[in-house]
Design a protein around this motif. Structure first.
Motif, PDB file in Angstrom:
ATOM      1  N   LEU A   1      42.194  45.323  38.221  1.00  0.00           N
ATOM      2  CA  LEU A   1      42.878  44.298  38.472  1.00  0.00           C
ATOM      3  C   LEU A   1      44.002  44.728  39.472  1.00  0.00           C
ATOM      4  O   LEU A   1      44.637  44.146  40.313  1.00  0.00           O
ATOM      5  N   ILE A   2      44.884  45.903  38.990  1.00  0.00           N
ATOM      6  CA  ILE A   2      45.985  46.457  39.605  1.00  0.00           C
ATOM      7  C   ILE A   2      45.611  46.970  41.280  1.00  0.00           C
ATOM      8  O   ILE A   2      46.273  46.988  42.043  1.00  0.00           O
ATOM      9  N   SER A   3      44.181  47.235  41.298  1.00  0.00           N
ATOM     10  CA  SER A   3      43.794  47.541  42.723  1.00  0.00           C
ATOM     11  C   SER A   3      43.700  46.390  43.636  1.00  0.00           C
ATOM     12  O   SER A   3      43.645  46.596  44.900  1.00  0.00           O
ATOM     13  N   ASN A   4      43.644  45.375  43.077  1.00  0.00           N
ATOM     14  CA  ASN A   4      43.208  43.885  43.888  1.00  0.00           C
ATOM     15  C   ASN A   4      44.301  42.913  43.978  1.00  0.00           C
ATOM     16  O   ASN A   4      44.322  42.118  44.753  1.00  0.00           O
ATOM     17  N   VAL A   5      45.450  43.283  43.508  1.00  0.00           N
ATOM     18  CA  VAL A   5      46.718  42.165  43.480  1.00  0.00           C
ATOM     19  C   VAL A   5      47.130  42.359  44.989  1.00  0.00           C
ATOM     20  O   VAL A   5      46.876  43.621  45.500  1.00  0.00           O
ATOM     21  N   LYS A   6      47.661  41.464  45.631  1.00  0.00           N
ATOM     22  CA  LYS A   6      48.411  41.524  46.781  1.00  0.00           C
ATOM     23  C   LYS A   6      49.892  41.152  46.861  1.00  0.00           C
ATOM     24  O   LYS A   6      50.567  41.901  47.410  1.00  0.00           O
TER      25      LYS A   6
ATOM     26  N   ASP B   1      47.724  35.078  42.889  1.00  0.00           N
ATOM     27  CA  ASP B   1      47.613  36.530  43.449  1.00  0.00           C
ATOM     28  C   ASP B   1      46.700  36.978  41.994  1.00  0.00           C
ATOM     29  O   ASP B   1      45.728  37.565  42.215  1.00  0.00           O
ATOM     30  N   LEU B   2      47.024  36.765  40.761  1.00  0.00           N
ATOM     31  CA  LEU B   2      46.166  37.294  39.576  1.00  0.00           C
ATOM     32  C   LEU B   2      44.947  36.551  39.389  1.00  0.00           C
ATOM     33  O   LEU B   2      43.854  37.292  39.170  1.00  0.00           O
ATOM     34  N   GLU B   3      44.706  35.351  39.962  1.00  0.00           N
ATOM     35  CA  GLU B   3      43.558  34.549  40.022  1.00  0.00           C
ATOM     36  C   GLU B   3      42.528  35.285  40.828  1.00  0.00           C
ATOM     37  O   GLU B   3      41.503  35.792  40.588  1.00  0.00           O
ATOM     38  N   GLN B   4      43.042  35.744  42.062  1.00  0.00           N
ATOM     39  CA  GLN B   4      41.853  36.369  43.157  1.00  0.00           C
ATOM     40  C   GLN B   4      41.719  37.590  42.811  1.00  0.00           C
ATOM     41  O   GLN B   4      40.653  38.086  42.871  1.00  0.00           O
ATOM     42  N   ALA B   5      42.555  38.334  42.223  1.00  0.00           N
ATOM     43  CA  ALA B   5      42.479  39.739  41.628  1.00  0.00           C
ATOM     44  C   ALA B   5      41.701  39.587  40.403  1.00  0.00           C
ATOM     45  O   ALA B   5      40.494  40.654  40.573  1.00  0.00           O
ATOM     46  N   LEU B   6      41.609  38.878  39.592  1.00  0.00           N
ATOM     47  CA  LEU B   6      40.553  38.763  38.504  1.00  0.00           C
ATOM     48  C   LEU B   6      39.191  38.262  38.653  1.00  0.00           C
ATOM     49  O   LEU B   6      38.156  38.898  38.043  1.00  0.00           O
ATOM     50  N   ALA B   7      39.338  37.355  39.783  1.00  0.00           N
ATOM     51  CA  ALA B   7      37.872  36.997  40.528  1.00  0.00           C
ATOM     52  C   ALA B   7      37.253  37.927  41.130  1.00  0.00           C
ATOM     53  O   ALA B   7      35.972  37.794  41.269  1.00  0.00           O
TER      54      ALA B   7
END
Ligand SMILES: *Cc1c(COP(=O)(O)O)cnc(C)c1O
Length: 427
Positions: free
Chosen positions: A358-363, A419-425
């Motif tokens: 998750l923390i690697s994929n947030v923008k 942002d959380l949605e795309q990182a979790l997806a």
């Protein structure tokens, strides 16, 4: 303005400030000077002997810093304040006034990690002994009181978990023990919670977080509630006894209900030296002007994000006192009716790997070790700030392998959630 006490938003902008008497500048200038010219030898002697208030040297005071101090004192309802280089410096100076080698103080186990380190390790070198209690259980503070206890230290809303403490109940323990209650109000801010109104004798802040609010400056503040009777207690010699470094001046007798703030400045800050720079004081003052607006939006966004996370299939749990059903919700409604802050934790069903992912994929979120910025911030404590601890230690610190901490910013809530949605997806 009328004679009535100005409201919080008005104080946030005006308290302590006036147009610059020399130039008419509307905004408090950055007085970037190390020292100040005395009128004459008598004036200099009066300042040094604490017979007159005035500027001597920027390690001890500075006009930009003075406005910041008057502002935070007004917002917290205190009698006086001291602004210093960081939140940790503020804590250090408070205990330097209160403790002698061999003394004890009781602290809540639920604290900012840096404070746990400061108390467990560095303070030990001064012979100041921390005794830990459970912030969820006021009786555990009472059980920890000994004849050596000199203070109780808690956070009103505790980092990282967003835990709300029963401050009035712990204040009652402090009162019974005859010691001051110190409350770190960094996460709540005086907009959501004013510790003095619930029994705190000393309030401490990291100005670095919500009060400055934009992540651009490190600073700290000590606010004297003016409520503790140092002379009656007689257990705090720095305040209640003649002071050898001021020709026998008794700070408690001379300065009454702001004696603690004076002692912190003229003894501890003078000798230990963590002064705030005038530039940092200026930036934090500017941040304070929008405190009520920012906190209102921080809280609105935090509620929206927490509600959204609670429904997400990959999320195992959300710990936010602002959510109905949370263990701390009732306490938060009683003590912080305007909101439970904007820092909270949640857990992912996928555990450690999912947290790292998750923390690697947030923008939009910034991955960093801070809170209280207008920007949304995220951290996975188990792989970063708490990585050196054992899994058991991490769990008890509220930083288990699945735990993610958010400091929700004031961007559009829809963008934060997206942002959380795309990182979790992406996992
Ligand atoms: C950050 C923080 C501190 C320490 O403040 P610094 O300004 O970083 O020294 C203390 N308490 C809490 C609750 C904090 O979040």
């Amino acid at each position: 303005m009328t004679e009535t006490t100005p409201g919080f938003a008005t104080l946030s902008i005006h308290a302590g400030a006036q147009p610059d008497p020399a130039t008419g500048a509307r905004i408090t200038p950055i007085y970037q000077t190390a020292s100040y010219v005395f009128d004459n030898a008598e004036h200099a002697a009066a300042l040094f002997g604490l017979q007159a208030f005035g500027n001597i040297y920027t390690r001890i005071n500075n006009p930009t810093q003075s406005v910041l101090e008057a502002r935070v004192a007004a917002l917290e309802g205190g009698t006086a304040a001291l602004a210093v280089a960081s939140g940790h410096a503020a804590q250090f100076l408070i205990f330097h006034v209160l403790l002698e080698p061999g003394d004890e103080f009781i602290a809540s186990r639920q604290l900012y990690g840096g404070s746990i380190n400061q108390f467990n390790h560095s303070f030990k070198k001064f012979g100041w002994n921390v005794v830990w209690a459970d912030g969820n259980d006021p009786a555990s503070f009472e059980a920890a009181v000994t004849p050596k206890t000199k203070a109780i230290f808690i956070e009103s809303i505790a980092n990282p978990g967003g835990i709300v403490l029963d401050v009035p109940a712990i204040a009652a323990v402090a009162k019974k023990a005859g010691v001051p209650l110190i409350v770190d109000n960094t996460l709540a801010t005086p907009y959501l919670f004013r510790p003095k109104e619930h029994g705190a004798d000393i309030v401490v802040h990291s100005l670095t977080k919500f009060l400055g609010g934009q992540g651009n400056s490190i600073g700290g503040a000590i606010i004297d509630s003016g409520t503790f009777d140092w002379l009656k207690s007689g257990r705090y010699p720095a305040i209640s006894q003649p002071n050898p470094s001021y020709h026998g001046l008794n700070i408690g007798e001379t300065f009454g209900n702001f004696a603690f703030a004076i002692a912190a400045r003229v003894l501890s800050l003078r000798d230990l030296g963590p002064a705030i720079s005038p530039f940092n004081a200026f930036l934090i003052l500017n941040g304070l002007e929008t405190l009520p607006l920012r906190i209102e939006r921080h809280v609105q966004n935090a509620v929206k994000v927490a509600e959204w996370l609670e429904k997400h299939p990959k999320v195992a749990w959300v710990n936010y006192a602002g959510l109905p059903g949370n263990r701390y919700h009732e306490l938060a409604q009683r003590l912080t009716p305007k909101g439970a802050g904007a820092v909270f934790t949640f857990g992912l069903k996928g555990g450690y790997e999912a947290g790292v992912n998750l923390i690697s994929n947030v923008k939009l979120f910034s991955l960093l070790a801070n809170i209280g910025d207008v920007r949304s911030l995220i951290i996975h404590p188990a792989s970063t700030t708490h990585a050196q601890l054992t899994p058991e230690q991490r769990e008890s610190a509220g930083a288990g392998d699945d735990t993610v901490r958010l400091s929700v910013g004031i961007e559009d809530a829809a963008d934060i959630i997206a942002d959380l949605e795309q990182a979790l997806a992406s996992q």
